[in-house]
Structures are given as structure tokens and as C-alpha cells.
Scaffold this motif. Structure first.
Motif, short mmCIF file in Angstrom:
data_model
loop_
_atom_site.label_atom_id
_atom_site.label_comp_id
_atom_site.label_asym_id
_atom_site.label_seq_id
_atom_site.Cartn_x
_atom_site.Cartn_y
_atom_site.Cartn_z
N LEU A 101 -11.35 9.78 -8.64
CA LEU A 101 -11.96 10.25 -9.80
C LEU A 101 -13.29 10.33 -10.10
O LEU A 101 -14.03 9.80 -9.24
N LEU A 102 -13.19 11.16 -10.30
CA LEU A 102 -15.11 11.29 -11.05
C LEU A 102 -15.29 11.98 -12.71
O LEU A 102 -14.59 12.31 -13.05
N ILE A 103 -16.16 10.12 -12.65
CA ILE A 103 -16.51 10.36 -14.14
C ILE A 103 -18.09 10.73 -14.17
O ILE A 103 -18.95 10.46 -13.64
N TYR A 104 -18.44 11.70 -14.87
CA TYR A 104 -19.73 12.46 -15.20
C TYR A 104 -20.22 12.58 -16.10
O TYR A 104 -19.93 13.65 -17.08
N GLY A 105 -21.41 12.39 -16.11
CA GLY A 105 -21.75 12.63 -17.37
C GLY A 105 -23.60 13.33 -17.56
O GLY A 105 -23.94 12.81 -17.21
N ASN A 106 -23.08 13.82 -19.26
CA ASN A 106 -23.79 14.64 -18.93
C ASN A 106 -25.03 14.19 -20.29
O ASN A 106 -24.13 13.84 -21.33
N ARG A 107 -26.18 14.45 -20.76
CA ARG A 107 -26.51 14.82 -21.79
C ARG A 107 -25.39 15.56 -22.99
O ARG A 107 -25.54 15.48 -23.84
N HIS A 108 -25.92 17.63 -22.69
CA HIS A 108 -25.16 18.28 -23.50
C HIS A 108 -24.07 19.11 -21.76
O HIS A 108 -24.49 18.91 -20.95
N ALA A 109 -23.57 19.55 -22.99
CA ALA A 109 -22.99 20.64 -22.14
C ALA A 109 -22.97 21.64 -20.85
O ALA A 109 -22.53 21.95 -20.75
N GLY A 110 -24.27 21.71 -21.63
CA GLY A 110 -25.07 22.88 -20.52
C GLY A 110 -26.00 22.02 -19.21
O GLY A 110 -26.01 23.35 -18.52
N GLN A 111 -25.52 20.66 -19.21
CA GLN A 111 -26.31 20.34 -18.25
C GLN A 111 -24.63 20.29 -16.87
O GLN A 111 -25.39 20.11 -15.77
N ILE A 112 -24.04 20.22 -17.37
CA ILE A 112 -22.50 20.85 -16.55
C ILE A 112 -22.95 21.79 -15.61
O ILE A 112 -22.87 22.84 -15.65
N VAL A 113 -22.51 20.82 -14.14
CA VAL A 113 -22.80 22.03 -12.57
C VAL A 113 -21.38 22.06 -12.39
O VAL A 113 -20.95 21.28 -12.67
N TYR A 114 -20.98 23.77 -12.48
CA TYR A 114 -19.84 23.90 -11.54
C TYR A 114 -19.16 23.65 -12.43
O TYR A 114 -17.93 22.59 -11.06
#
Ligand SMILES: Cc1cc2nc3c(=O)[nH]c(=O)nc-3n(C[C@H](O)[C@H](O)[C@H](O)COP(=O)(O)OP(=O)(O)OC[C@H]3O[C@@H](n4cnc5c(N)ncnc54)[C@H](O)[C@@H]3O)c2cc1C
Length: 470
Positions: free
Chosen positions: A369-382
Motif C-alpha cells: 500500500l502506498l499513501i503518497y501525499g503532496n501539496r499539489h499535483a505538480g509535486q507528484i513524481v513518477y
């Protein structure tokens, strides 16, 4: 912001992982052995002093000497704790080791600062004739007062500067060098002071212990600043590509020039010296984002944070790099788990990528399970690669955004109990292992929430990118 890429040859993407041999055990002494060794060493001068005996003194004088003896050994052992020796931090983790280093430095400081004020016997040299047994007078001389006061002031300064380091007007590297050299000066001055003024340090065994510890402290600095970089010269890497992969986030790819010399467990990190000599003081810790199965290629995923990380695009392609490590216990090595939960905030995704890529290479059959948090969508990598991993792993991915775009249907907000309990199902997931990495406040919140949900604390593994915070 425009996408920025510069790459050498065809290496714009890391090689897909090939199946690899399972990784072995982590190196390093177990925590219990370390604690026993530590306590044994700290108590050694007290035992030697007790065996030496001497005419009785007031209890405050004995307490003062005892604090000085213990504080001084603790000070010496600080050199070993901060030297990144794998025998020490290999199992317990470098963050625990550095935390111990910080807390014990404060203990040593307290003991050593307080001890001169506890003596009931005279401090002044003019109280001569003094008693060589140290019962009625401390018998201090001008030079022993000088070495004692200098060590005392310098030690206080070192600890205060370490605690307030972020506010200092000079770079981290300058602070680090001054911290090491300053600590050595305290150790040297303290040894002179103890040998000349110490009631018990007149004992040849105790004098031998101080000199031995001073030698060990000096050797540990020689090892860190000279021998270790010398060893790295034979293990060079080539900077292959530097690419912006998300908002203020970069991928730096290296290739091992002499393959086979560097081995690591997925999730570990290394101190990287890029585009400089291995003797340079400019080195930075980064989690390895690629999988061991991808060696001799290796990738870091780096977020702009300061001087070095904001100028990655200036790195010379084809230039040399040196990696000191691997370090850290943010790995599956030596852990049993029925499933693996990865909870990442921002660039905390870096070691998770390594774990996922290696799991895919090994065709791990467990649920992930990967729960991956970022402030905005432009910060999501790969994002695409992560999606693709679902074909090779039993992997569920949950993206969490603080500031979601219009039409976002996924979870929104911070990591807290309410959010995590939607995905962490207990007791079904009680025997999973939970890896947590991200900003310190996020790690604290996730650890708290997981424990409240009933996850055993021993099943939570966290990596702090600021282990050296005061
Ligand atoms: C175990 C670990 C793993 C990390 N993994 C990653 C990663 O995968 N990706 C990522 O983007 N960041 C990672 N970091 C954080 C990264 O090391 C810092 O952001 C980077 O060193 C900042 O350097 P700078 O010169 O750009 O900023 P500066 O302004 O010079 O430093 C900002 C802060 O970073 C820390 N720092 C700087 N240099 C060092 C150093 N030589 N040793 C220890 N701490 C230092 C200090 O706390 C400093 O106050 C990790 C940190 C640690 C401790």
C-alpha cells in the motif's frame, strides 16, 4: 515552470530493474550490545577511581569528581557516535545514533559545566600548601585552571552553536568542520586538565584511559576526513543525468565506474559528494531512489532545499561523484512482514521508490500500500511509473493532495488518523511493516495516528531527513 533536463547519452531514464538476488542482513552491533558497551565504558573511570580510593572527602567533592569522570567519557564517545561507523549505526539506524549523540552531548555538557561548582575544597592555587590526596585542596595550578576553563567555555559554545545551527550566518559545512575541530580541542584541553588537576586521574590506569580515548577520538576524525575519502577515490561514480521531474524536484542519475563495489539495501541512503573531490566537506545525505537491482545505475530524487540542492542543474554531466555509505535501516532487510505500507510526504517518496522498484524486480508477492501525499499535483513524481508498478506488484496507490485541482476525487488534506484509518485496516494489517518518510511534522502525525489505530510501534519504521535537528 518549464521542464529542465540535461542528460548524457541515452540515460534519460533508469534501466528497468532486473530480478536480483535477495539482500542479506544489515551490518552493525545489536542495540543491547551497544548499550552494554557504552554503559561499561562510562562506568569504567568510576570503577578505577573507587579502586584507587584515597582519604575520605565531603560527598559533594566525590559527586563533582564523579560527574567530571562520567561527563568526560561521554564526551569522548561522542566522536564515535558522530563518525557514521556502521558497527554502531548499522542496526539501530543513523537517526537514532545522531539523536543519542545530541542528547548525550547535553548530558556531558551539564555534568562538566556543573562539576567545578560542587567542590567544597578550595579552587584557588593560593590555598597552598595543597594536599596531594586532593582531600583538603584541589591543588589547581595556573595551567590546570586555564585548560579547565578553556575546555569548559568551548564545550558550552559547541553545544549552543549546534542547537542554534540553522540560525548561523555560515554554511552547514563550515559549522560541521568547526564542530569536529572544536570538539577535538575540548577533548585535548580536558585531557590536560584531568591529568594535571584530577584527583583520580593521577592513577596510571585512568590516565591511560584518557590518553587512549583521546587517541580514539583523533583517529575517528582522521578516519572520517582522510581515510574514508581516500577509500572513496577507488569507488568513483559518473554523473549521467540531471533532470527536473516535478515542481522543485530533481532526479540525479549516476553510474558506478567500477561496477560491483557499491551494494545497498532498497531504502538506504548515502552521503553524496558530487562534482567534487571526496575530500570536500560539501557532502549531502540522500536516500537512494533506485533499486539495488538497477546497479550500476543509481538515482537520487532531490527536492530543492538550500544552497546545494537548488543548483543541481549546474552539476557537470560526466563529472565524478562519490558515495559514502550505504547507511540507514529504512529497509526490509531483516524484517518479516505480511504486507508493506509506505506512507510518503513529498520527497519522502525517494526511499519508497527504491523499495517498490526492488519489490517489482524480485516479484514480491505480498500486498503493498502506498499513501503518497503532496501539496499539489505538480509535486507528484513518477506518477506513470508508479501506476505501471501495479501490473507487477499487488500494489494499491492512494494520492493525497493538500490543494487539489478541480475535479479531484481522491483524499484531500493532511495525514491524520481520520485519513489513515480509511486505508489501514486492523487487525488484518497488524503484521505489516509501515515505512514513513516525509517532513518531521508529518512523520510525527503519522506515527501517532498509526499507534492510535493499533499498529504496534515496532512495526513502524521512519526516516527523518533532518536527523540532526536540535
Ligand atoms: C538520511 C537522510 C536522507 C535524505 N534523503 C533525501 C532525499 O532523498 N531527497 C532530498 O531531497 N533530501 C534528502 N535529505 C535532505 C537533504 O540532505 C538536505 O535537504 C540537503 O542536504 C540540503 O542541502 P542544501 O545545501 O541544499 O541546503 P542547506 O540550506 O545547506 O541545508 C538545509 C539543511 O539540510 C541539512 N543538511 C545540509 N547538509 C547536510 C549534510 N552534509 N549532512 C546532514 N544534513 C545536512 C541540514 O539540516 C541543513 O540545515 C535527506 C536527509 C537525510 C538526513
Amino acid at each position: 515552470m518549464a521542464e529542465a533536463t540535461h542528460a548524457r547519452g541515452e540515460a534519460t531514464a533508469a534501466k528497468p530493474p532486473a530480478p536480483a538476488a535477495p539482500v542479506g542482513r544489515r551490518r552493525g552491533l545489536p542495540a543491547l550490545v551497544l548499550v552494554l558497551l557504552y554503559v561499561g565504558l562510562v562506568l569504567a573511570p568510576l570503577v578505577i577511581a573507587a579502586l584507587r580510593g584515597g582519604p575520605p572527602r565531603a560527598w559533594r567533592d566525590e559527586l563533582a569528581s564523579g560527574l567530571a569522570l562520567v561527563g568526560f567519557v561521554v564526551l569522548f564517545l561522542e566522536f564515535l557516535l558522530s563518525g557514521r561507523f556502521r558497527a554502531i549505526s548499522g542496526r539501530i539506524g543513523i537517526d537514532t545514533t545522531m539523536r543519542a549523540h545530541q542528547l548525550l552531548a547535553r548530558t556531558a555538557l551539564l555534568f562538566l559545566l556543573v562539576h567545578p561548582f560542587l567542590y567544597t575544597t578550595g579552587l584557588q592555587p593560593w590555598e597552598l600548601p595543597f594536599d596531594p590526596t586532593g582531600r583538603t585542596s584541589l591543588g589547581l595550578t595556573g595551567s590546570s585552571i586555564l585548560t579547565g576553563v578553556a575546555a569548559w567555555v568551548l564545550l558550552a559554545l559547541l553545544v549552543i552553536l549546534a542547537i542554534g545551527r540553522d540560525q548561523l550566518p555560515f554554511p552547514y559545512e563550515a559549522w560541521r568542520a568547526s564542530h569536529g575541530l572544536g570538539a577535538l580541542a575540548v577533548a585535548g584541553l580536558g585531557t590536560l586538565h584531568a591529568l594535571e588537576a584530577g584527583r583520580y586521574s593521577a592513577d596510571p590506569w585512568l590516565a591511560g584511559l584518557w590518553l587512549g580515548l583521546l587517541g580514539l577520538a583523533t583517529l575517528s576524525l582522521v578516519h572520517v576526513y582522510l581515510l574514508r575519502p581516500l577509500g572513496l577515490l577507488g569507488r568513483p561514480w559518473r554523473i549521467e543525468a540531471v533532470e527536473r521531474i516535478a515542481d522543485r524536484t530533481w532526479s540525479v542519475r549516476l553510474v558506478e565506474e567500477r561496477p560491483g563495489r557499491f551494494r545497498f539495501h532498497a531504502g538506504q541512503f548515502a552521503w553524496a559528494t558530487l562534482d567534487r573531490s571526496p575530500f570536500s566537506l560539501v557532502e549531502h545525505p540522500f536516500s537512494i531512489a533506485s533499486a539495488p537491482a538497477q546497479l550500476p545505475q543509481l538515482e537520487f530524487v532531490i527536492k530543492e532545499a538550500g544552497d546545494f540542492t537548488s543548483r543541481l542543474d549546474r552539476l557537470q554531466l560526466g563529472g565524478r561523484g562519490y558515495l559514502e555509505g550505504p547507511h540507514g535501516n529504512f529497509t526490509l532487510a531483516g524484517r518479516t512482514a505480511e504486507g508493506v505500507a509506505l506512507i510518503a510526504g513529498g520527497v519522502g517518496i525517494a526511499p519508497m521508490l527504491s523499495l517498490l522498484r526492488q519489490a517489482a524486480a524480485e516479484r514480491d508477492r505480498r500486498p503493498w500500500l502506498l499513501i503518497y501525499g503532496n501539496r499539489h499535483a505538480g509535486q507528484i513524481v513518477y506518477a506513470d511509473e508508479l501506476d505501471g508498478l501495479r501490473e507487477r506488484l499487488d500494489l494499491r496507490i492512494v494520492h493525497v493532495l493538500g490543494e487539489p485541482p478541480a475535479g479531484w476525487t481522491g483524499p484531500v488534506g493532511q495525514f491524520d488518523r481520520a485519513l489513515l484509518e480509511q486505508y489501514v485496516e486492523l487487525p488484518r494489517m497488524a503484521d505489516w511493516v509501515y515505512f514513513v518518510c516525509g517532513p518531521p511534522a508529518m512523520i510525527d502525525a503519522v506515527e501517532r495516528a498509526l499507534v492510535e489505530l493499533g499498529v504496534p510501534i515496532g512495526r513502524i519504521v521512519a526516516e527523518r531527513f533532518r536527523y540532526d535537528q536540535a
